[in-house]
Design a protein around this motif. Structure first.
Motif, PDB file in Angstrom:
ATOM      1  N   LEU A 188       0.824  -1.206   0.000  1.00 47.78           N
ATOM      2  CA  LEU A 188       0.000   0.000   0.000  1.00 47.78           C
ATOM      3  C   LEU A 188       0.856   1.253   0.000  1.00 47.78           C
ATOM      4  CD1 LEU A 188      -1.654  -1.973   2.515  1.00 47.78           C
ATOM      5  CD2 LEU A 188      -3.339  -0.586   1.321  1.00 47.78           C
ATOM      6  N   ALA A 189       0.409   2.254  -0.771  1.00 49.67           N
ATOM      7  CA  ALA A 189       0.979   3.602  -0.695  1.00 49.67           C
ATOM      8  C   ALA A 189       0.142   4.407   0.303  1.00 49.67           C
ATOM      9  CB  ALA A 189       0.949   4.262  -2.065  1.00 49.67           C
ATOM     10  N   HIS A 190       0.770   5.433   0.930  1.00 49.61           N
ATOM     11  CA  HIS A 190       0.042   6.203   1.944  1.00 49.61           C
ATOM     12  C   HIS A 190       0.486   7.653   1.927  1.00 49.61           C
ATOM     13  CE1 HIS A 190       3.761   5.024   3.993  1.00 49.61           C
ATOM     14  NE2 HIS A 190       3.395   3.769   3.833  1.00 49.61           N
ATOM     15  N   ALA A 191      -0.364   8.500   2.489  1.00 51.11           N
ATOM     16  CA  ALA A 191      -0.146   9.945   2.420  1.00 51.11           C
ATOM     17  C   ALA A 191       1.000  10.406   3.306  1.00 51.11           C
ATOM     18  CB  ALA A 191      -1.440  10.667   2.819  1.00 51.11           C
ATOM     19  N   VAL A 257      -4.014   0.971  -2.580  1.00 53.65           N
ATOM     20  CA  VAL A 257      -3.374  -0.303  -2.940  1.00 53.65           C
ATOM     21  C   VAL A 257      -2.375  -0.040  -4.068  1.00 53.65           C
ATOM     22  CG1 VAL A 257      -3.735  -2.614  -3.888  1.00 53.65           C
ATOM     23  CG2 VAL A 257      -5.330  -1.696  -2.177  1.00 53.65           C
ATOM     24  N   ALA A 258      -1.116  -0.417  -3.860  1.00 57.51           N
ATOM     25  CA  ALA A 258      -0.049  -0.116  -4.816  1.00 57.51           C
ATOM     26  C   ALA A 258       0.693  -1.366  -5.275  1.00 57.51           C
ATOM     27  CB  ALA A 258       0.947   0.860  -4.192  1.00 57.51           C
ATOM     28  N   GLY A 259       0.107  -2.513  -5.050  1.00 55.43           N
ATOM     29  CA  GLY A 259       0.757  -3.761  -5.438  1.00 55.43           C
ATOM     30  C   GLY A 259      -0.197  -4.917  -5.259  1.00 55.43           C
ATOM     31  N   PRO A 260       0.305  -6.116  -5.384  1.00 56.52           N
ATOM     32  CA  PRO A 260      -0.564  -7.287  -5.306  1.00 56.52           C
ATOM     33  C   PRO A 260      -1.103  -7.530  -3.902  1.00 56.52           C
ATOM     34  CG  PRO A 260       1.732  -7.941  -5.424  1.00 56.52           C
ATOM     35  CD  PRO A 260       1.705  -6.469  -5.655  1.00 56.52           C
ATOM     36  N   ARG A 261      -2.199  -8.268  -3.838  1.00 57.96           N
ATOM     37  CA  ARG A 261      -2.800  -8.685  -2.579  1.00 57.96           C
ATOM     38  C   ARG A 261      -2.824 -10.208  -2.513  1.00 57.96           C
ATOM     39  NH1 ARG A 261      -8.447  -5.548  -3.013  1.00 57.96           N
ATOM     40  NH2 ARG A 261      -8.988  -7.048  -1.383  1.00 57.96           N
ATOM     41  N   GLY A 262      -2.831 -10.747  -1.301  1.00 56.25           N
ATOM     42  CA  GLY A 262      -2.881 -12.199  -1.150  1.00 56.25           C
ATOM     43  C   GLY A 262      -3.457 -12.579   0.198  1.00 56.25           C
ATOM     44  N   ALA A 263      -3.601 -13.877   0.418  1.00 61.24           N
ATOM     45  CA  ALA A 263      -4.096 -14.404   1.695  1.00 61.24           C
ATOM     46  C   ALA A 263      -3.449 -15.761   1.942  1.00 61.24           C
ATOM     47  CB  ALA A 263      -5.614 -14.536   1.683  1.00 61.24           C
ATOM     48  N   VAL A 264      -2.958 -15.970   3.177  1.00 61.81           N
ATOM     49  CA  VAL A 264      -2.217 -17.187   3.520  1.00 61.81           C
ATOM     50  C   VAL A 264      -2.769 -17.751   4.833  1.00 61.81           C
ATOM     51  CG1 VAL A 264       0.047 -18.192   3.944  1.00 61.81           C
ATOM     52  CG2 VAL A 264      -0.156 -16.161   2.469  1.00 61.81           C
ATOM     53  N   PRO A 265      -3.340 -18.964   4.833  1.00 63.82           N
ATOM     54  CA  PRO A 265      -3.760 -19.587   6.092  1.00 63.82           C
ATOM     55  C   PRO A 265      -2.549 -19.811   7.000  1.00 63.82           C
ATOM     56  CG  PRO A 265      -4.717 -20.719   4.205  1.00 63.82           C
ATOM     57  CD  PRO A 265      -3.680 -19.797   3.665  1.00 63.82           C
ATOM     58  N   LEU A 266      -2.722 -19.593   8.301  1.00 65.02           N
ATOM     59  CA  LEU A 266      -1.612 -19.712   9.243  1.00 65.02           C
ATOM     60  C   LEU A 266      -1.483 -21.138   9.762  1.00 65.02           C
ATOM     61  CD1 LEU A 266      -1.610 -16.664   9.047  1.00 65.02           C
ATOM     62  CD2 LEU A 266      -1.313 -16.556  11.527  1.00 65.02           C
ATOM     63  N   SER A 267      -0.264 -21.626   9.760  1.00 71.20           N
ATOM     64  CA  SER A 267       0.014 -22.970  10.260  1.00 71.20           C
ATOM     65  C   SER A 267       1.464 -23.036  10.708  1.00 71.20           C
ATOM     66  CB  SER A 267      -0.244 -24.015   9.166  1.00 71.20           C
ATOM     67  OG  SER A 267       0.634 -23.824   8.068  1.00 71.20           O
ATOM     68  N   GLY A 268       1.828 -24.155  11.316  1.00 70.01           N
ATOM     69  CA  GLY A 268       3.206 -24.372  11.750  1.00 70.01           C
ATOM     70  C   GLY A 268       3.610 -25.805  11.522  1.00 70.01           C
ATOM     71  N   MET A 269       4.923 -26.031  11.434  1.00 70.48           N
ATOM     72  CA  MET A 269       5.453 -27.374  11.255  1.00 70.48           C
ATOM     73  C   MET A 269       6.820 -27.477  11.914  1.00 70.48           C
ATOM     74  SD  MET A 269       7.812 -29.429   9.577  1.00 70.48           S
ATOM     75  CE  MET A 269       8.451 -28.338   8.302  1.00 70.48           C
ATOM     76  N   SER A 270       7.051 -28.587  12.580  1.00 70.88           N
ATOM     77  CA  SER A 270       8.343 -28.854  13.192  1.00 70.88           C
ATOM     78  C   SER A 270       8.712 -30.309  12.924  1.00 70.88           C
ATOM     79  CB  SER A 270       8.276 -28.595  14.702  1.00 70.88           C
ATOM     80  OG  SER A 270       9.504 -28.907  15.316  1.00 70.88           O
ATOM     81  N   PRO A 271       9.900 -30.589  12.361  1.00 69.72           N
ATOM     82  CA  PRO A 271      10.294 -31.973  12.120  1.00 69.72           C
ATOM     83  C   PRO A 271      10.806 -32.633  13.400  1.00 69.72           C
ATOM     84  CG  PRO A 271      12.018 -30.519  11.367  1.00 69.72           C
ATOM     85  CD  PRO A 271      10.901 -29.637  11.853  1.00 69.72           C
ATOM     86  N   THR A 272      10.802 -33.942  13.403  1.00 69.97           N
ATOM     87  CA  THR A 272      11.302 -34.684  14.569  1.00 69.97           C
ATOM     88  C   THR A 272      12.823 -34.648  14.651  1.00 69.97           C
ATOM     89  OG1 THR A 272      11.252 -36.729  13.276  1.00 69.97           O
ATOM     90  CG2 THR A 272       9.310 -36.224  14.618  1.00 69.97           C
ATOM     91  N   ALA A 273      13.488 -34.325  13.556  1.00 69.53           N
ATOM     92  CA  ALA A 273      14.947 -34.196  13.538  1.00 69.53           C
ATOM     93  C   ALA A 273      15.320 -33.214  12.436  1.00 69.53           C
ATOM     94  CB  ALA A 273      15.611 -35.552  13.295  1.00 69.53           C
ATOM     95  N   LEU A 274      16.470 -32.587  12.582  1.00 76.82           N
ATOM     96  CA  LEU A 274      16.955 -31.646  11.578  1.00 76.82           C
ATOM     97  C   LEU A 274      18.030 -32.242  10.688  1.00 76.82           C
ATOM     98  CD1 LEU A 274      17.138 -28.386  13.733  1.00 76.82           C
ATOM     99  CD2 LEU A 274      15.375 -29.047  12.091  1.00 76.82           C
ATOM    100  N   THR A 275      18.436 -33.457  11.000  1.00 73.53           N
ATOM    101  CA  THR A 275      19.446 -34.131  10.190  1.00 73.53           C
ATOM    102  C   THR A 275      19.120 -35.611  10.086  1.00 73.53           C
ATOM    103  OG1 THR A 275      20.882 -34.628  12.087  1.00 73.53           O
ATOM    104  CG2 THR A 275      21.257 -32.523  10.949  1.00 73.53           C
ATOM    105  N   ALA A 276      19.675 -36.236   9.060  1.00 72.97           N
ATOM    106  CA  ALA A 276      19.653 -37.690   8.899  1.00 72.97           C
ATOM    107  C   ALA A 276      20.993 -38.054   8.264  1.00 72.97           C
ATOM    108  CB  ALA A 276      18.481 -38.125   8.015  1.00 72.97           C
ATOM    109  N   ARG A 277      21.155 -39.304   7.878  1.00 73.42           N
ATOM    110  CA  ARG A 277      22.432 -39.693   7.280  1.00 73.42           C
ATOM    111  C   ARG A 277      22.715 -38.840   6.050  1.00 73.42           C
ATOM    112  NH1 ARG A 277      23.326 -45.906   5.801  1.00 73.42           N
ATOM    113  NH2 ARG A 277      23.680 -46.016   8.052  1.00 73.42           N
ATOM    114  N   ARG A 278      23.798 -38.076   6.122  1.00 71.08           N
ATOM    115  CA  ARG A 278      24.274 -37.204   5.033  1.00 71.08           C
ATOM    116  C   ARG A 278      23.211 -36.207   4.547  1.00 71.08           C
ATOM    117  NH1 ARG A 278      29.322 -37.965   3.572  1.00 71.08           N
ATOM    118  NH2 ARG A 278      30.315 -39.877   4.339  1.00 71.08           N
ATOM    119  N   LEU A 279      22.360 -35.794   5.460  1.00 69.17           N
ATOM    120  CA  LEU A 279      21.302 -34.839   5.115  1.00 69.17           C
ATOM    121  C   LEU A 279      21.138 -33.814   6.228  1.00 69.17           C
ATOM    122  CD1 LEU A 279      18.847 -33.899   3.362  1.00 69.17           C
ATOM    123  CD2 LEU A 279      17.455 -35.492   4.714  1.00 69.17           C
ATOM    124  N   ALA A 280      21.048 -32.522   5.851  1.00 69.47           N
ATOM    125  CA  ALA A 280      20.720 -31.439   6.783  1.00 69.47           C
ATOM    126  C   ALA A 280      19.525 -30.681   6.226  1.00 69.47           C
ATOM    127  CB  ALA A 280      21.912 -30.499   6.956  1.00 69.47           C
TER     128      ALA A 280
END
Length: 422
Positions: A188-191, A257-280
């Motif tokens: 948005l642009a504003h005065a 309004v000076a650009g695009p508009r959107g809408a995003v449902p709010l959610s969260g995610m957390s993995p059980t681990a941050l690494t595995a064999r040869r993976l980060a």
């Protein structure tokens, strides 16, 4: 299978591209798998001080800076209608010796600049394809692309978002949750001039936040109930702008309004681990946040910077960069940081939704305390920008910085809020 690369980064979002650019810049033969691109939906990224330092260190900030606006003040206004309503509080970056807390940039421009930097980076091979499979042995990681090609590396990095194929193939589970909220986004642009101030109104539906962009322009993240978000989405641009101006209590004057508009449902995610064999895992493969508190991508960039430190140190010590002990070091530090941010954002959001006097008292007392006690306020600001615990080297501030003194401004109630606090 012989390794084709030292490192494969899967996912060409901002966190994946920044991680790949950083690793290639250290001389690692790196492959970046994925197609860069971002929807034009009004979303922006508030890159905090540590993230700007990281992007500067890997040589890409000078591309981004012309499209970004500095955030010199952060203002919080309680608009919940609570019986216990603390006065608005404004925090100045000069209190902690910084010219700005960070910079805000439209997501689509950030992605475009990172893609240009990736294309120009030596030691970085771009593979615009999707991942179809992943496997790892004690010696190497193998990534299969959707066209059937198989590439190998000593280390694979999953940065392909919340539905990461590498994470699933490695057998890492996830915990997911959803909020009864949708974030409405817009440009948005504003005065009136924003003066570099980011303003967050706490409402019963969630935060309503205006963040500065270059010129008299701001980005909006309006967290609302899904039915109200649908109603706002159905408004024409003029009606929507008037609704934003009313919710902002005319802080920035008339809106357009000076650009695009959107809408995003709010959610969260957390993995059980941050690494595995040869993976980060980094970025949204490692954590998903609602767009509150500017933590999502900033946390993802800290993932990339921390992984950079881990593999550079491993090479310096003659250790295999994909060895279990290298990944354990990375995962241990990132788990603490991720958990702290996840719990803090979740607690803030749920106290706004609670509509209970004890929650209001807790949140209000916290704001009032931060406004009155300078050393505590400055410590909280520093921790919010770049946490002191295990801060990656490329995000650290020199010791001489951050020693500023002063106090937060106790902003008088409306209509005096219309003052410029820059």
């Amino acid at each position: 299978m012989a390794a084709d690369f030292d490192i494969i980064v899967a996912g060409a979002g901002p966190a994946g591209m920044a991680t790949a650019i950083a690793l290639a810049g250290e001389g690692f033969a790196t492959a970046l798998v994925g197609e860069a691109g971002a929807p034009r939906d009004g979303r922006t990224v508030a890159l905090l001080d540590g993230s700007v330092r990281f992007l500067t260190a890997i040589g890409v900030w000078e591309r981004i800076a012309p499209d970004a606006a500095p955030m010199t003040h952060m203002r919080i206004v309680d608009a919940t209608g609570s019986l216990f309503r603390p006065p608005p509080v404004s925090f100045s970056s000069r209190e902690i010796g910084l010219d700005a807390f960070g910079h805000n940039v439209e997501n689509v421009r950030l992605v475009a600049h990172l893609a240009e930097a990736a294309a120009a980076r030596e030691n970085l091979t771009l593979l615009p394809a999707r991942v179809a499979g992943f496997a790892a042995t004690e010696e190497a990681a193998t990534v299969t692309l959707e066209d059937g090609r198989r590439i190998g590396a000593r280390l694979a990095v999953g940065a392909e978002g919340r539905h990461s194929p590498l994470r699933r193939a490695a057998g890492i589970g996830t915990r997911t949750w959803a909020y009864p909220q949708t974030a409405v986004t817009a440009i948005l642009a504003h005065a009136r001039d924003h003066g570099g101030a980011s303003t967050e109104f706490h409402t019963r539906a969630g935060p309503f936040t205006l963040v500065p962009l270059p010129g008299r322009v701001s980005s909006l993240v309006w967290v609302n109930r899904p039915q109200d978000a649908e109603r706002l989405a159905a408004l024409d641009d003029d009606s929507f702008a008037r609704a934003v101006e009313e919710q902002a209590q005319s802080l920035l004057g008339a809106m357009r309004v000076a650009g695009p508009r959107g809408a995003v449902p709010l959610s969260g995610m957390s993995p059980t681990a941050l690494t595995a064999r040869r993976l980060a895992l980094v970025g949204e493969a490692a954590h998903v946040f609602p767009p509150i508190g500017a933590q999502g991508l900033n946390l993802g960039l800290r993932d990339g910077a921390a992984l950079h430190d881990a593999v550079v140190d491993a090479r310096a010590n003659g250790v295999d960069i994909g060895a279990a002990r290298v990944l354990e070091r990375f995962g241990r530090g990132r788990r603490v940081d991720t958990a702290l941010r996840t719990n803090a954002i979740d607690l803030l959001n749920r106290t706004l939704l609670a509509d209970m006097l004890p929650a209001d008292l807790l949140r209000g007392a916290g704001l009032l305390t931060l406004g009155l006690i300078g050393p505590l306020r400055r410590a909280v600001m520093r921790e919010g920008l770049t946490p002191g615990l295990n801060t990656p080297r490329q995000m650290r501030r020199p010791a001489r910085e951050g020693a500023g003194a002063g106090g937060a401004e106790m902003v008088s109630p409306m209509p005096d809020q219309h003052r410029n606090h820059a």
